[in-house]
Structure formats: structure tokens, C-alpha cells
Design a protein around this motif. Structure first.
Motif, PDB file in Angstrom:
ATOM      1  N   ALA A  93      37.535  46.067  42.363  1.00 38.58           N
ATOM      2  CA  ALA A  93      36.875  45.827  41.069  1.00 38.58           C
ATOM      3  C   ALA A  93      37.601  46.436  39.874  1.00 38.58           C
ATOM      4  CB  ALA A  93      35.420  46.298  41.078  1.00 38.58           C
TER       5      ALA A  93
ATOM      6  N   THR B  20      35.935  42.057  31.538  1.00 39.36           N
ATOM      7  CA  THR B  20      35.381  42.845  32.642  1.00 39.36           C
ATOM      8  C   THR B  20      34.673  41.841  33.519  1.00 39.36           C
ATOM      9  OG1 THR B  20      33.335  43.356  31.460  1.00 39.36           O
ATOM     10  CG2 THR B  20      35.137  44.958  31.276  1.00 39.36           C
ATOM     11  N   MET B  21      34.201  42.284  34.669  1.00 34.77           N
ATOM     12  CA  MET B  21      33.624  41.316  35.614  1.00 34.77           C
ATOM     13  C   MET B  21      32.256  40.834  35.155  1.00 34.77           C
ATOM     14  SD  MET B  21      35.054  43.102  39.060  1.00 34.77           S
ATOM     15  CE  MET B  21      34.853  41.780  40.211  1.00 34.77           C
ATOM     16  N   GLU B  22      31.387  41.758  34.806  1.00 36.50           N
ATOM     17  CA  GLU B  22      30.075  41.397  34.276  1.00 36.50           C
ATOM     18  C   GLU B  22      30.212  41.109  32.786  1.00 36.50           C
ATOM     19  OE1 GLU B  22      27.552  41.157  36.307  1.00 36.50           O
ATOM     20  OE2 GLU B  22      28.257  42.292  38.036  1.00 36.50           O
TER      21      GLU B  22
ATOM     22  N   GLU C  25      34.989  54.073  35.108  1.00 37.07           N
ATOM     23  CA  GLU C  25      34.781  53.171  33.965  1.00 37.07           C
ATOM     24  C   GLU C  25      33.928  53.820  32.890  1.00 37.07           C
ATOM     25  OE1 GLU C  25      33.799  49.130  34.712  1.00 37.07           O
ATOM     26  OE2 GLU C  25      35.719  48.826  35.699  1.00 37.07           O
TER      27      GLU C  25
ATOM     28  N   LYS D  67      40.548  40.262  34.506  1.00 34.76           N
ATOM     29  CA  LYS D  67      40.174  41.629  34.142  1.00 34.76           C
ATOM     30  C   LYS D  67      41.391  42.500  34.371  1.00 34.76           C
ATOM     31  CE  LYS D  67      37.502  45.682  35.450  1.00 34.76           C
ATOM     32  NZ  LYS D  67      36.390  46.288  36.179  1.00 34.76           N
TER      33      LYS D  67
ATOM     34  N   PRO E 170      29.155  43.069  45.672  1.00 36.56           N
ATOM     35  CA  PRO E 170      28.590  44.057  44.757  1.00 36.56           C
ATOM     36  C   PRO E 170      27.609  43.407  43.782  1.00 36.56           C
ATOM     37  CG  PRO E 170      31.000  44.098  44.737  1.00 36.56           C
ATOM     38  CD  PRO E 170      30.600  42.910  45.521  1.00 36.56           C
ATOM     39  N   PHE E 171      26.680  44.205  43.338  1.00 35.75           N
ATOM     40  CA  PHE E 171      25.718  43.743  42.331  1.00 35.75           C
ATOM     41  C   PHE E 171      25.462  44.939  41.425  1.00 35.75           C
ATOM     42  CE2 PHE E 171      21.339  42.649  40.916  1.00 35.75           C
ATOM     43  CZ  PHE E 171      21.638  41.401  40.381  1.00 35.75           C
ATOM     44  N   PRO E 172      25.457  44.733  40.107  1.00 36.33           N
ATOM     45  CA  PRO E 172      25.412  45.897  39.219  1.00 36.33           C
ATOM     46  C   PRO E 172      24.021  46.540  39.137  1.00 36.33           C
ATOM     47  CG  PRO E 172      25.351  43.878  37.952  1.00 36.33           C
ATOM     48  CD  PRO E 172      25.542  43.464  39.394  1.00 36.33           C
ATOM     49  N   GLY E 173      24.009  47.825  38.876  1.00 33.68           N
ATOM     50  CA  GLY E 173      22.755  48.559  38.696  1.00 33.68           C
ATOM     51  C   GLY E 173      21.849  47.925  37.636  1.00 33.68           C
ATOM     52  N   PRO E 174      22.398  47.542  36.478  1.00 34.21           N
ATOM     53  CA  PRO E 174      21.540  46.907  35.472  1.00 34.21           C
ATOM     54  C   PRO E 174      21.127  45.475  35.861  1.00 34.21           C
ATOM     55  CG  PRO E 174      23.477  47.894  34.457  1.00 34.21           C
ATOM     56  CD  PRO E 174      23.734  47.874  35.925  1.00 34.21           C
TER      57      PRO E 174
ATOM     58  N   ASP F 122      32.420  53.716  39.479  1.00 35.61           N
ATOM     59  CA  ASP F 122      31.384  53.853  38.435  1.00 35.61           C
ATOM     60  C   ASP F 122      31.784  54.962  37.459  1.00 35.61           C
ATOM     61  OD1 ASP F 122      29.963  52.065  39.994  1.00 35.61           O
ATOM     62  OD2 ASP F 122      28.638  53.571  40.861  1.00 35.61           O
TER      63      ASP F 122
ATOM     64  N   ARG G 215      22.100  48.935  28.404  1.00 39.45           N
ATOM     65  CA  ARG G 215      22.375  49.808  29.544  1.00 39.45           C
ATOM     66  C   ARG G 215      21.625  51.129  29.397  1.00 39.45           C
ATOM     67  NH1 ARG G 215      26.808  49.227  32.946  1.00 39.45           N
ATOM     68  NH2 ARG G 215      27.416  47.053  32.982  1.00 39.45           N
TER      69      ARG G 215
ATOM     70  N   PHE H 177      35.487  38.054  45.896  1.00 37.68           N
ATOM     71  CA  PHE H 177      34.957  39.425  45.845  1.00 37.68           C
ATOM     72  C   PHE H 177      33.546  39.425  45.250  1.00 37.68           C
ATOM     73  CE2 PHE H 177      34.303  43.411  43.505  1.00 37.68           C
ATOM     74  CZ  PHE H 177      34.661  44.365  44.450  1.00 37.68           C
ATOM     75  N   GLN H 178      33.350  38.631  44.201  1.00 36.27           N
ATOM     76  CA  GLN H 178      32.064  38.615  43.512  1.00 36.27           C
ATOM     77  C   GLN H 178      31.950  37.356  42.657  1.00 36.27           C
ATOM     78  OE1 GLN H 178      31.527  42.183  41.213  1.00 36.27           O
ATOM     79  NE2 GLN H 178      29.327  41.955  41.043  1.00 36.27           N
TER      80      GLN H 178
HETATM   81  P1  XMP Z   1      32.858  45.421  35.397  1.00 34.99           P
HETATM   82  O1  XMP Z   1      31.879  44.479  34.753  1.00 34.99           O
HETATM   83  O2  XMP Z   1      32.790  46.801  34.811  1.00 34.99           O
HETATM   84  O3  XMP Z   1      32.331  45.568  36.902  1.00 34.99           O
HETATM   85  O4  XMP Z   1      34.241  44.875  35.485  1.00 34.99           O
HETATM   86  C1  XMP Z   1      33.057  46.194  37.935  1.00 34.99           C
HETATM   87  C2  XMP Z   1      32.160  46.253  39.136  1.00 34.99           C
HETATM   88  O5  XMP Z   1      31.092  47.179  38.901  1.00 34.99           O
HETATM   89  C3  XMP Z   1      29.829  46.519  38.949  1.00 34.99           C
HETATM   90  N1  XMP Z   1      29.026  47.084  37.846  1.00 34.99           N
HETATM   91  C4  XMP Z   1      28.116  48.056  38.009  1.00 34.99           C
HETATM   92  N2  XMP Z   1      27.675  48.674  39.112  1.00 34.99           N
HETATM   93  N3  XMP Z   1      26.207  49.985  37.787  1.00 34.99           N
HETATM   94  C5  XMP Z   1      26.706  49.638  39.006  1.00 34.99           C
HETATM   95  O6  XMP Z   1      26.250  50.198  40.003  1.00 34.99           O
HETATM   96  C6  XMP Z   1      26.588  49.409  36.630  1.00 34.99           C
HETATM   97  O7  XMP Z   1      26.123  49.761  35.557  1.00 34.99           O
HETATM   98  C7  XMP Z   1      27.602  48.381  36.757  1.00 34.99           C
HETATM   99  N4  XMP Z   1      28.242  47.610  35.852  1.00 34.99           N
HETATM  100  C8  XMP Z   1      29.111  46.821  36.544  1.00 34.99           C
HETATM  101  C9  XMP Z   1      30.125  45.044  38.773  1.00 34.99           C
HETATM  102  O8  XMP Z   1      29.132  44.222  39.366  1.00 34.99           O
HETATM  103  C10 XMP Z   1      31.478  44.930  39.453  1.00 34.99           C
HETATM  104  O9  XMP Z   1      31.356  44.847  40.854  1.00 34.99           O
END
Ligand code: XMP
Length: 319
Positions: free
Chosen positions: A274, A315-317, A143, A311, A200-204, A140, A108, A239-240
Motif C-alpha cells: 500500500a 492515494t488509494m482511498e 502516513e 500512487k 484491506p479496508f480503511p478505518g474510516p 498507518d 477523519r 490488492f484492493q
Molecule cells: P491510502 O488511501 O492512504 O491508503 O493510499 C493506503 C492503505 O491504507 C488504508 N487506509 C486506512 N486504514 N485507517 C486504516 O486502518 C485509515 O484511516 C486508513 N486510510 C487508508 C487504505 O484502505 C489502503 O489499504
């Protein structure tokens, strides 16, 4: 900053206020923003263009870890909205930065530094912009501050001054909202449903779904599995949902021979915002089809599992 819940949100007032704030903050200067095509960065792009017009430069950073066909898809959606998106090819930079790293938080951090220090740093210098607009939302921040995951886009709440560290200021118009509120704002900004209701889709990006080292080959594996997963799970109302590539291999068999192959884990989440989530109770024939397609269509994959933990503690990812 106080949370604005979806119940308290008046989208028209919110948009007016944020457009005004962005105009006042940027003054007669220039700003840049990176559009990933997700709902957060899409909403910020529209707010920024309302406030600044051509004085906002919007870039799509092709970091090599996005989903299949994304750069072209996003540029064409925004072209219809009269927003010009410039695609920046930064694939080599990101893969170089990720090379040899297996620790999740180090991955990250490598992505954060490549985005903010290297790529945005260069774009700011070239354009003469003093501000970066970005779509950080309250979840964001939560967490990251809680030390669960270092979200790639959180700085000030960790005591990092972006101006000192990277040489530009960051404007975060969505920081008081959660995902449900952002969706409302995105809809009110005239974005198409494929954007404001997109999952949603994560930044990484896909790097959050590769356990172990992120290489172009391993990204390609998870990218192919993602196409299939998104096709098959599109209509379940979750949701995802995602495909994750594990780092350890397992013994499989193909055409009567031993095949020491890769493992893909599918996760599919029911959630509102989330913060907590439960695996969706998917029908078994859907799971069968996923296993069948992924083992047949993604080269080298011999095992497919479904994540059944909630979760927390998951965690989700994966990363
Ligand atoms: P986790 O994995 O933390 O994910 O349970 C919760 C939600 O956040 C998204 N996610 C991110 N979004 N930057 C983002 O913009 C990040 O670094 C990041 N990490 C997780 C994840 O897809 C889920 O919707």
C-alpha cells in the motif's frame, strides 16, 4: 519501534511474545477491543483472547458506514472461533458527527473523536477496562507522521497521550508489522482464509470513499456500488478495489429525459504493501460490466469512471 519484515517474521515466536506482553500489560484487569472484521483487528482479537480469555471484551461498532451485511458476517465468523462479539449500534452518533463536514481531514477527525472519545470512552467506563487493544500497523503510522492522511488510529506518534485524552491506555501488538506480516500472523492464529486474505479496508470505512458530505443516503449509494465492485473484481487478483462517490453531479439522460445524476469512480490497485500502487489493467469487458451494473442498479448514478493515476501522487482511498 523497529519494523519486523515478513522475511524476518517467525509467526510462532511473534504470537508467543505478544500474548505474553498483553498478559503482562493488562495484569488481572480488563481490556476492550473493537473488531471491524479486517485482518488487523481480527488478528488483535485472537491475540487478545489468547492472552486474556474472557477478560477481553470484543465489540463490533456499527457506525453506519460499514459495508453491506458486515456486523452479522463478522459476528458469525468469530462465533465459530468461540469469540463472543457484541454489536454496538452507534449509527446515529457517527452520522451526527459527520453532518455538514466536507473537508477530508475534518471527516477523519470526526470519526476518530466519535470512536475514541465517545464510543470507546463509554465502553471503557461501563466495563471498567483500562486498556484498549488495537490493530495499528506500521503503514498507518508512516502516513500519519508524514502528514499525508491522519489515520484514525494513530495517537502517540503525533504526541497525543491516549490516557490523558481519552482515559485509557492503548496496546498495539501489530505496530512493527506491515500488511503482509499481519496476514501471516492471522493465518497462524487460526483465522479463516476469508479473513487473513481479505483485502484491506480503511478505518474510516465508506466515509473514506464519499467525497463531500457523508449522509446516510450518500453512504447507501456508495455501499450499493461497493457490493457490485467487489463482486465483479473479486477474481482479478488486485490488492484492493473500491467504489468512490463524487460530490459533483453531471448531466445524464434516462428514458429520454435529463437526469442530473451522481458519479461513481472505480479504483482497482496493484500493490504489495500500500505504500505505492498502480491501477490494475482491467479488461475492457469487465469495465463495461461495471458501468452497466452500477448505472442500472444504483439509483441516481449516471456516470462511472475508472481511476488511472498511480500512487503517488494519488492515494488509494479518495479521502
Ligand atoms: P491510502 O488511501 O492512504 O491508503 O493510499 C493506503 C492503505 O491504507 C488504508 N487506509 C486506512 N486504514 N485507517 C486504516 O486502518 C485509515 O484511516 C486508513 N486510510 C487508508 C487504505 O484502505 C489502503 O489499504
Amino acid at each position: 519501534m523497529e519494523e519486523i519484515t515478513v522475511e524476518a517474521l517467525n509467526t510462532k515466536d511473534f504470537i508467543e511474545q505478544k500474548v505474553d506482553e498483553i498478559s503482562r500489560t493488562v495484569g488481572d484487569g480488563l481490556a476492550i477491543n473493537a473488531l471491524s472484521g479486517g485482518v488487523d483487528s481480527s488478528a488483535v482479537t485472537m491475540l487478545g483472547h489468547r492472552a486474556l480469555g474472557d477478560r477481553l471484551r470484543t465489540y463490533f461498532i456499527d457506525n453506519g458506514i460499514m459495508r453491506q451485511g458486515e456486523p452479522e458476517r463478522i459476528a458469525s465468523i468469530f462465533k465459530k472461533l468461540d469469540v463472543n462479539v457484541e454489536i454496538i449500534d452507534a449509527r446515529t452518533e457517527f452520522f451526527d458527527a459527520l453532518s455538514g463536514i466536507t473537508d477530508p481531514e475534518e471527516k477523519r477527525e470526526a470519526i476518530t473523536q466519535t470512536f475514541y472519545r465517545d464510543v470507546f470512552g463509554r465502553l471503557v467506563k461501563e466495563s471498567g477496562a483500562k486498556h484498549l487493544l488495537q490493530g495499528t500497523i506500521l503503514t498507518d503510522v508512516d502516513e500519519t507522521v508524514a502528514g499525508i492522511k491522519r489515520q484514525h488510529n494513530v495517537f502517540e506518534q503525533l504526541g497525543i497521550d491516549p490516557e490523558k485524552t481519552f482515559g485509557y491506555r492503548i496496546i498495539e501488538p501489530l505496530i512493527q508489522l506491515r500488511k503482509d506480516g499481519v496476514r501471516r500472523v492471522a493465518e497462524a492464529l487460526g483465522l479463516p482464509e476469508s479473513v487473513y486474505n481479505r483485502m484491506p479496508f480503511p478505518g474510516p470505512a465508506l466515509a473514506a470513499r464519499v467525497i463531500g458530505e457523508v449522509t446516510p443516503e450518500r453512504i447507501e449509494t456508495v455501499r450499493l456500488a461497493t457490493v457490485i465492485t467487489e463482486e465483479e473484481l473479486r477474481d482479478v487478483g488486485a490488492f484492493q478495489y473500491m467504489a468512490i462517490l463524487h460530490s459533483d453531479r453531471v448531466t445524464g439522460m434516462r428514458n429520454g429525459e435529463r437526469d442530473y445524476g451522481m458519479q461513481i469512480e472505480i479504483r482497482c490497485w496493484d500493490s504489495v504493501d500500500a505504500r505505492v500502487a498502480k491501477p490494475t489493467r482491467l479488461a475492457y469487458d469487465l469495465l463495461d460490466r461495471l458501468a452497466d451494473r452500477i448505472t442500472n442498479e444504483v439509483p441516481g448514478v449516471v456516470s462511472v469512471t475508472y481511476g488511472i493515476a498511480t500512487k503517488p501522487p494519488s492515494t488509494m482511498e479518495a479521502i
